[in-house]
Design a protein around this motif. Structure first.
Motif, mmCIF file in Angstrom:
data_model
loop_
_atom_site.group_PDB
_atom_site.id
_atom_site.type_symbol
_atom_site.label_atom_id
_atom_site.label_comp_id
_atom_site.label_asym_id
_atom_site.label_seq_id
_atom_site.Cartn_x
_atom_site.Cartn_y
_atom_site.Cartn_z
ATOM 1 N N LEU B 327 0.825 -1.201 0.000
ATOM 2 C CA LEU B 327 0.000 0.000 0.000
ATOM 3 C C LEU B 327 0.864 1.258 0.000
ATOM 4 C CD1 LEU B 327 -3.008 0.397 -0.032
ATOM 5 C CD2 LEU B 327 -2.968 0.724 2.406
ATOM 6 N N VAL B 328 1.978 1.186 0.704
ATOM 7 C CA VAL B 328 2.871 2.340 0.763
ATOM 8 C C VAL B 328 3.485 2.590 -0.615
ATOM 9 C CG1 VAL B 328 5.028 3.180 1.731
ATOM 10 C CG2 VAL B 328 3.368 2.062 3.202
ATOM 11 N N THR B 329 3.943 1.521 -1.247
ATOM 12 C CA THR B 329 4.506 1.663 -2.588
ATOM 13 C C THR B 329 3.471 2.279 -3.520
ATOM 14 O OG1 THR B 329 5.455 -0.476 -2.054
ATOM 15 C CG2 THR B 329 5.913 0.402 -4.227
ATOM 16 N N LYS B 330 2.240 1.795 -3.404
ATOM 17 C CA LYS B 330 1.186 2.328 -4.264
ATOM 18 C C LYS B 330 0.933 3.803 -3.978
ATOM 19 C CE LYS B 330 -1.262 -1.917 -5.272
ATOM 20 N NZ LYS B 330 -2.489 -2.703 -5.072
ATOM 21 N N ASN B 331 0.933 4.165 -2.693
ATOM 22 C CA ASN B 331 0.750 5.579 -2.362
ATOM 23 C C ASN B 331 1.847 6.418 -2.988
ATOM 24 O OD1 ASN B 331 -1.553 5.262 -0.857
ATOM 25 N ND2 ASN B 331 -0.472 5.009 1.076
ATOM 26 N N GLY B 332 3.090 5.910 -2.934
ATOM 27 C CA GLY B 332 4.202 6.636 -3.522
ATOM 28 C C GLY B 332 4.011 6.823 -5.019
ATOM 29 N N VAL B 333 3.625 5.754 -5.696
ATOM 30 C CA VAL B 333 3.405 5.827 -7.146
ATOM 31 C C VAL B 333 2.306 6.839 -7.466
ATOM 32 C CG1 VAL B 333 2.523 4.546 -9.119
ATOM 33 C CG2 VAL B 333 4.239 3.514 -7.633
ATOM 34 N N LEU B 334 1.224 6.769 -6.700
ATOM 35 C CA LEU B 334 0.107 7.691 -6.939
ATOM 36 C C LEU B 334 0.523 9.131 -6.714
ATOM 37 C CD1 LEU B 334 -3.234 6.300 -5.563
ATOM 38 C CD2 LEU B 334 -2.571 6.791 -7.894
ATOM 39 N N LEU B 335 1.279 9.337 -5.630
ATOM 40 C CA LEU B 335 1.727 10.686 -5.307
ATOM 41 C C LEU B 335 2.573 11.249 -6.442
ATOM 42 C CD1 LEU B 335 1.648 12.637 -2.860
ATOM 43 C CD2 LEU B 335 3.880 11.746 -2.225
ATOM 44 N N MET B 336 3.572 10.482 -6.881
ATOM 45 C CA MET B 336 4.443 10.944 -7.961
ATOM 46 C C MET B 336 3.629 11.188 -9.233
ATOM 47 S SD MET B 336 7.374 10.948 -6.454
ATOM 48 C CE MET B 336 8.434 11.341 -7.838
ATOM 49 N N GLY B 337 2.782 10.214 -9.552
ATOM 50 C CA GLY B 337 2.016 10.307 -10.801
ATOM 51 C C GLY B 337 1.054 11.484 -10.797
ATOM 52 N N ALA B 338 0.333 11.651 -9.691
ATOM 53 C CA ALA B 338 -0.647 12.735 -9.632
ATOM 54 C C ALA B 338 0.055 14.083 -9.724
ATOM 55 C CB ALA B 338 -1.446 12.639 -8.330
ATOM 56 N N ALA B 339 1.196 14.214 -9.037
ATOM 57 C CA ALA B 339 1.930 15.474 -9.088
ATOM 58 C C ALA B 339 2.429 15.739 -10.509
ATOM 59 C CB ALA B 339 3.101 15.430 -8.104
ATOM 60 N N ALA B 340 2.944 14.693 -11.164
ATOM 61 C CA ALA B 340 3.439 14.865 -12.526
ATOM 62 C C ALA B 340 2.301 15.274 -13.456
ATOM 63 C CB ALA B 340 4.090 13.574 -13.020
ATOM 64 N N LEU B 341 1.164 14.637 -13.273
ATOM 65 C CA LEU B 341 -0.003 14.952 -14.092
ATOM 66 C C LEU B 341 -0.419 16.402 -13.898
ATOM 67 C CD1 LEU B 341 -1.733 13.264 -15.984
ATOM 68 C CD2 LEU B 341 -3.281 12.821 -14.108
ATOM 69 N N ALA B 342 -0.442 16.846 -12.646
ATOM 70 C CA ALA B 342 -0.846 18.224 -12.349
ATOM 71 C C ALA B 342 0.113 19.206 -13.011
ATOM 72 C CB ALA B 342 -0.867 18.440 -10.840
ATOM 73 N N ILE B 343 1.407 18.920 -12.897
ATOM 74 C CA ILE B 343 2.380 19.838 -13.492
ATOM 75 C C ILE B 343 2.276 19.816 -15.016
ATOM 76 C CG2 ILE B 343 4.858 20.088 -13.915
ATOM 77 C CD1 ILE B 343 5.373 19.724 -11.035
ATOM 78 N N LEU B 344 2.082 18.633 -15.565
ATOM 79 C CA LEU B 344 1.964 18.522 -17.020
ATOM 80 C C LEU B 344 0.772 19.328 -17.527
ATOM 81 C CD1 LEU B 344 3.275 16.662 -19.361
ATOM 82 C CD2 LEU B 344 1.018 15.617 -19.305
ATOM 83 N N VAL B 345 -0.374 19.157 -16.868
ATOM 84 C CA VAL B 345 -1.565 19.886 -17.306
ATOM 85 C C VAL B 345 -1.384 21.376 -17.039
ATOM 86 C CG1 VAL B 345 -4.016 20.209 -16.862
ATOM 87 C CG2 VAL B 345 -3.070 17.901 -17.016
ATOM 88 N N GLY B 346 -0.796 21.704 -15.890
ATOM 89 C CA GLY B 346 -0.592 23.110 -15.538
ATOM 90 C C GLY B 346 0.296 23.837 -16.525
#
Ligand code: K
Ligand code: K
Ligand code: K
Ligand code: K
Ligand code: K
Ligand code: K
Lengths: 621, 621
Positions: B327-346
């Motif tokens: 679950l921790v690994t998944k949280n890390g992946v989600l965190l990185m991915g969501a942040a990257a997505l936000a920056i990409l769209v931004g």
């Protein structure tokens, strides 16, 4: 009367956007507005009267979700519940959007491009206020509500009065114009045009369901108060909405960029005042905005209430029923707020799109509730002498609401209707998945339960006596997952042999007792106690002293907290509490979201009062 | 060599966007490109050589975060760590954006408006693959990597070869043009123009830090492998990046809408091929895209690794150090991915903006690491005979990286620089808050700890003997929150008097042992064991048999799991495990996020193996 103020904001505020949409849908055939004004007022009364029946049959609230569940079955209930939750999300979005529209009508057009940003900030502000647990105070509500009613009453009366000379000519003129149009194009076209405008004005009736959802909050005698509140709401809404359409007609209102139709019309009316016109206009629009924000806020309160009801039936995570838990309340507020924000941004805050989404959801609930009522009266046609009259009313309401629903979906499917259909279906789908998961887990745990049903050993009569002062194990038996209690008991016996002299089993029936009738409650309690008795018998057969306590309540954590403290204070001072906690081989967000919140919340509460509760892991394989 | 393939994607792929940005910054003074090609190649070597020292001094990885923490102090470490985490988020965003740019260069312009959508979908796909725990296989990596190297080497060599006739004239022409420009405007202007372009090409050097972050993953002898990998990377990057700039110059590349400068240049070159040109172009750009996606994927692996390191120092929630928890690994992946997505769209997927953000963060880490190195050599100037040479190299690297950092921040502050400064400061701020919270909780718990330090009772010599077969309470003592173990012990004694014959205390030193040197590790272990001994002594004084076990590891859950199973299997078969769980009067998301994950994860793991662990609530008031 106070109930009218408290619950009326949702219903009355719709007059800010409902009539406008209906009138706009007429295009340049504005003369049909006269029919519209009459039909709107009439429809308000039909829906209100039919919904009064809901209040009568469900005097303990629960609204569309409970009505559909009880009268139409679980899946209709899920559909109605999902529609209601989305409805309240949309209540927040449209009320904020429409409120800002009203306020921005006062400002020059150069601010228009900031509208969505301001609306988003306002929703964030509402989220923040609700997270901090702000209570709506009647001191704030009453002035806004009365101010709205008075300014609008004045504007409508004064506006009609000023152009009263046009009234006598209006009816013959409308009739002749209608005749002319029928001949020019076709009668069918006129009827279609009217029905379309009438349906697209469905937003006007949204919020009438508010009273039926919240009957429990009313003063006794509830049913009487509820019916009176409904009547107050109906009269005020019918007069306001009908009056506003009449004003549009008499003052020949035409849409202006950056202003609502109400603002345009009011501006024309106050222009005729000898003095203070601008002040009155500002006051009226500020109050309109204020009332809409109050309406938006009800979404934050009513949405989680629906979720709590749905949690009792396992459609949404069980934790949503723990309304006494701060974190749960906050999650509910965040969920509603975030969804409203997403929809607001997604539709760019356009009221004409939002009102379509909103109407569809509200009328879905209306239709399901009224269908339930029709079935109810039909089924009870022998028992109830006055059934025919009531059935007729419910059926008329059903025809009207289904009609408006169908026309709106068909006419506006491409312009946003599909979005709300998609979202609501999505909520239904998630609900089905969640319940399926819960049922699967319950099934897996059932095998554990069978240890209780082993062929009874020869009864060791009499059962060993309780020793109130001795060490006592209080074991929490879940009403939803039977096996949990058995597993906890077996682990206690295994880990702490001979440690405890008394075994006490506690359970809370998580059910909306408010909506159950006397006989049902008795059944429910009997069932609960019979189940606990199996644990007691099991202990007795194994030579252990045991007893059981139970309680019923909508909020399991609060009820258990009370029960446990009573046990320690009055019966077994030397108690340690035990509960089971489901542990999944596949741990993921879903299992975290759906399970173990009651045990953990209870552990926290008891511990803060100096009591220790031990949570034992129970494997689900 | 394999290490070069595995870690090289991040470094080598930068040649897809770094050189282009530098060349574009020259405007129409393209002749300065010659200096740029040379300077770029040189800079690659300077940074690589300086970073080789990092590998040598920190043979166990940890990269910029550990280097800054050890050599400059905790707060510099936090800054470096925050910059690294954001760096990896940006690695994902820019690599995907640049990869899609490369692929879209092959398509007609009408698809351009879909770029951001395609990029967002690709990031979502990467998130999904990483959530499912996809492992990068060398079978996939090797062909992409080698294909990229071969096609690009061919294009560079062939491209230079075709226009080789221009080479001899290039140097004198460049010199004379430079002289001319210096006279026309000013020498200072020429230097400024060059330095600006040079700095804005900083994106080229991003990814060179990858090796130093992952030394532990290299084959033994690590330091040698690491240095060779660094050298391979430096040579390949220097040749590719320098070569590409030279190509731009020789082929007079000009930006074309919807195409990268690389695509434009390659297209011109393959146009001269007798046959197969289009295929080669397609292959080269596909491989460029592929390599970039591989680079993006490293962000998903390296980001959580940095977070795990920071968690050990309480800058981010402790749970991030539990890399063995799915679950921790998944949280890390989600965190990185969501942040990257936000920056990409931004940033609307604009590579020229992203590269600015990216450079600033990478060069912040570079600068901090090299500053640390300089200080290290200076401090050890007496102990180390070759210090001067090494100091000089580190200092040169520091000058270069600080120079590039400053120019980029100053030049591009308005065009996105402020965003990355803001985001990174935000991460630093959150880190400070989290650590402050942890320290406050630790302080509150410390009072509980003092029960152990009570004036020792007259020693009951000898201590009671252990009875391995008797009931045993294994109590988890947290290394971070001392009071937890005491409280758990007291509750066990109070709840289960006389139940347990042995008390076993276990503790895991949550520390990145890999980065500690021999002496430090011994200190750390001694400290850990001394602390456990206090619990054992306390039990002995109260006439209880007791012992203790400890272990060290980066992943507390995995280490405890191993230790607990060993105790049951080899020493005390009749064990029940106990741990404390912090309960806060003010329950909120923060306390949930920051606490109790180790105990709960361990309970889950032990229970799935049939062992019961009891978590006792401990109030924090
Ligand atoms: K209404
Ligand atoms: K409404
Ligand atoms: K509503
Ligand atoms: K690079
Ligand atoms: K890179
Ligand atoms: K990187």
């Amino acid at each position: 009367f106070l109930a009218w103020v408290g619950l009326g904001a949702d219903g009355l505020s719709s007059s800010a956007y409902g009539p406008e949409e209906a009138f706009k849908a007429l295009g340049h055939h504005t003369h049909l507005g006269l029919y519209l004004a009459v039909a709107t007022a009439l429809t308000v009364f039909i829906i209100s009267l039919a919904y009064s029946q809901v209040i009568e049959l469900f005097p303990s609230g629960g609204g569309g979700y409970r009505v559909a569940t009880k009268l139409l079955g679980a899946h209709a209930g899920l559909a109605s519940g999902a529609a209601l939750v989305v409805d309240y999300v949309l209540t927040i979005a449209i009320s904020v959007a429409s409120g800002i529209d009203a306020l921005f009508s006062l400002l020059p057009g150069i601010f228009l491009h900031l509208k969505v940003e301001v609306e988003a900030v306002l929703i964030l502000l509402l989220i923040l206020l609700n997270l901090r647990g702000m209570k709506e105070s009647i001191k704030v509500l009453l002035p806004i509500f009365m101010g709205f009613v008075l300014t609008h009453a004045f504007l409508i009366v004064y506006g009609i009065g000023l152009h009263a000379e046009r009234l006598p000519a209006l009816i013959p003129a409308t009739l002749s114009e209608t005749r002319l149009l029928s001949q020019e194009v076709s009668t069918l076209f006129v009827i279609a045009l009217f029905l379309r405008a009438y349906s697209l004005g469905g937003g006007t009736y949204t919020g009438l369901e508010a009273v039926s959802n919240s009957v429990t909050m009313l003063a006794e005698p509830r049913i009487r108060t509820g019916k009176w509140t409904m009547m107050y709401m109906a009269v005020s809404l019918a007069l306001t909405a009908g009056g506003i359409i009449l004003l549009y007609l008499l003052w020949d209102a035409r849409p202006a960029s950056g202003q609502t139709l109400n603002a345009v019309t009011f501006r024309a009316i106050v222009g005729e005042l000898p003095w203070g016109g601008d002040t009155l206009l500002t006051a009226a629009l500020l109050l309109e905005g204020g009332l809409l924000f109050v309406a938006a806020n009800t979404g934050f309160l009513a949405g989680p209430a629906v979720l709590a009801n749905m949690a009792l039936d396992s459609w949404v995570p069980h934790q949503f029923s723990q309304l006494s838990e701060q974190l749960v309340t906050k999650n509910g507020v965040l969920l509603m707020g975030a969804a409203a924000l997403a929809i607001l941004v997604g539709t760019a805050g356009k009221v004409d799109i939002l009102v379509v989404l909103y109407s569809i959801n509200v009328f879905l609930t209306f239709s399901l509730s009224l269908l339930g009522l029709c079935l109810y009266w039909w089924r009870n046609r022998d028992a109830e002498p006055a059934w025919a009259r009531r059935f007729a009313l419910a059926f008329l309401g059903l025809l009207v609401t289904v009609g408006i629903l169908l026309v709106t979906v068909v006419e506006k499917f491409g312009e946003g209707g599909w979005v709300t259909v998609l979202i609501t279906s999505g909520v239904v789908f998630i609900g089905l998945k969640i319940r399926k998961h819960y049922l699967a887990v319950r099934e897996k745990l059932r095998s554990l339960d069978q240890v209780l049903d082993n062929p009874p050993l020869p009864e060791a009569s009499p059962p060993p006596p309780l020793q109130p002062e001795a060490p006592t194990a209080v074991i929490l038996v879940s009403n939803k997952f039977q096996g949990l209690g058995v597993h906890a008991l077996l682990w206690v016996l295994r880990l702490f042999p001979n440690q405890y002299k008394n075994f006490v089993f506690v359970s809370v029936g998580e059910v909306d007792i408010a909506t159950l009738r006397g006989a049902d409650i008795r059944d429910f309690r009997d069932n609960l106690e019979a189940n606990l008795q199996r644990y007691v018998d099991f202990c007795h057969q194994h030579g252990l002293a045991a007893t059981a306590f139970s309680a019923c309540g909508t909020d399991p954590v609060a009820a258990l907290d009370r029960l446990c403290r009573e046990i320690v204070e009055k019966r077994f001072p030397n108690s340690v509490f035990f509960a089971g906690k489901l542990v999944f081989a596949q741990d993921n967000w879903l299992t975290r979201l759906l399970h173990n919140h009651t045990a953990e919340a209870l552990q926290r509460r008891l511990h803060l009062q100096g009591l220790q509760m031990i949570i034992l892991a129970v494997k689900v394989s």
